[in-house]
Scaffold this motif. Structure first.
Motif, PDB file in Angstrom:
ATOM      1  N   GLY A  70      33.991  36.272  44.411  1.00  0.00           N
ATOM      2  CA  GLY A  70      33.884  37.337  43.425  1.00  0.00           C
ATOM      3  C   GLY A  70      32.961  38.443  43.877  1.00  0.00           C
ATOM      4  N   SER A 114      30.816  38.968  40.677  1.00  0.00           N
ATOM      5  CA  SER A 114      31.405  40.306  40.691  1.00  0.00           C
ATOM      6  C   SER A 114      30.547  41.297  39.911  1.00  0.00           C
ATOM      7  CB  SER A 114      32.810  40.266  40.085  1.00  0.00           C
ATOM      8  OG  SER A 114      33.630  39.370  40.785  1.00  0.00           O
ATOM      9  N   THR A 152      35.488  41.642  42.363  1.00  0.00           N
ATOM     10  CA  THR A 152      36.339  41.354  41.215  1.00  0.00           C
ATOM     11  C   THR A 152      36.619  39.859  41.156  1.00  0.00           C
ATOM     12  OG1 THR A 152      38.546  41.640  40.255  1.00  0.00           O
ATOM     13  CG2 THR A 152      38.347  41.952  42.626  1.00  0.00           C
TER      14      THR A 152
END
Length: 299
Positions: free
Chosen positions: A34, A74, A39
């Protein structure tokens, strides 16, 4: 990823000993993926393809905690860095049947190049590791990488994530042969570094190779949409390097973030997969342990 896993396992085993070690490794892997790509979608796709855990448990139940880790990684990386893999390319009008066939063709050729490189990798690994002294091995490989860097320039150095963003600025001054040379140098550098035993991943260098190859195709046939050729070439080479269709599709859309590309890139991914399935992979056969020298018998 190895460092993150070691730290997470050490801390987790100390403070939450009821959670097993392999679970901590899985969480650290999800969080690192991540963070690497900025993401949690990448982690979700890779974890769903791994298909690990008790198959009687619903998929989302198994993915829930790893996705929390991936989303956290993320969130941290996107709020404290400027991570962005997208290229500065113009939005183009595409979506017809012709673009789908262009995407398929480019991806198939890029995948074939990746398979050819994969066939070279294992013999190169065995050849380099005939050098028993690791200092000589790594020094020689480092010298070769330095020569490649001199030939290709600074744009071919390092992992390639930042360097590939310089490629759009070269469209007006670089020929198709020039882009092919950049892709070839980067691919050779990836093979040498990996075969010699340098630490590092193959995904981002492979993405650079795909992007450069996509620009080469566009430079050769300027009528083809550059967004399609770049994304399709990225799909093809990453499928060959990782054997992960979801990751290849995700990376292509991360490099060229245009949603209209989803359908042609899915066709390109499926076509590239047919090229690489049951072919050589970008990995080396583990070397057999060297037999210990027999000790001299009693005199």
């Amino acid at each position: 990823m190895a460092i993150n896993a070691a730290l997470v396992v050490a801390v987790g085993a100390r403070f939450v000993p009821k959670v097993q070690t392999h679970d901590w490794v899985g969480l650290s892997t999800a969080a690192t993926i991540g963070a690497l790509f900025g993401t949690p979608v990448a982690a979700a796709l890779m974890l769903s393809e791994a298909n690990e855990g008790d198959q009687r448990v619903p998929l989302w139940n198994r993915l829930y905690i790893p996705l929390v880790a991936a989303a956290t990684g993320s969130f941290v990386i996107t709020h404290f860095t400027n991570l962005d893999m997208s290229l500065d390319l113009p939005a183009e009008d595409y979506g017809g049947v012709a673009e789908v066939f262009v995407a398929i063709g480019v991806a198939v050729v890029a995948a074939a190049v990746g398979v050819a490189a994969s066939r070279v990798f294992d013999p190169l690994h065995k050849l380099l590791h005939r050098i028993a002294n690791p200092i000589l091995l790594l020094t020689g490989a480092g010298f070769a990488l330095g020569v490649l860097g001199v030939i290709g320039g600074t744009i071919t150095l390092f992992k390639g994530l930042d360097q590939m963003k310089e490629l759009p600025d070269r469209m007006a001054t670089t020929t198709a042969l020039g882009f092919l040379a950049l892709a070839g140098i980067k691919l050779v550098a990836l093979l040498v570094a990996s075969a010699a035993g340098f630490r590092g991943g193959r995904i981002f260098p492979a993405v650079f190779v795909g992007v450069a190859f996509g620009f080469a195709v566009h430079a050769l046939w300027t009528g083809l949409p550059v967004t399609v050729t770049v994304a399709a070439a990225t799909v093809g080479i990453v499928v060959a390097a990782t054997r992960n269709g979801w990751m290849s599709l995700f990376l292509a859309l991360a490099v060229v973030p245009q949603l209209d590309l989803l359908i042609p890139m899915l066709f390109a991914t499926l076509a590239a997969w047919l090229v690489v399935v049951n072919r050589a992979e970008l990995r080396a056969t583990p070397l057999l342990a060297r037999p210990e020298r027999a000790s001299p018998g009693p005199s």
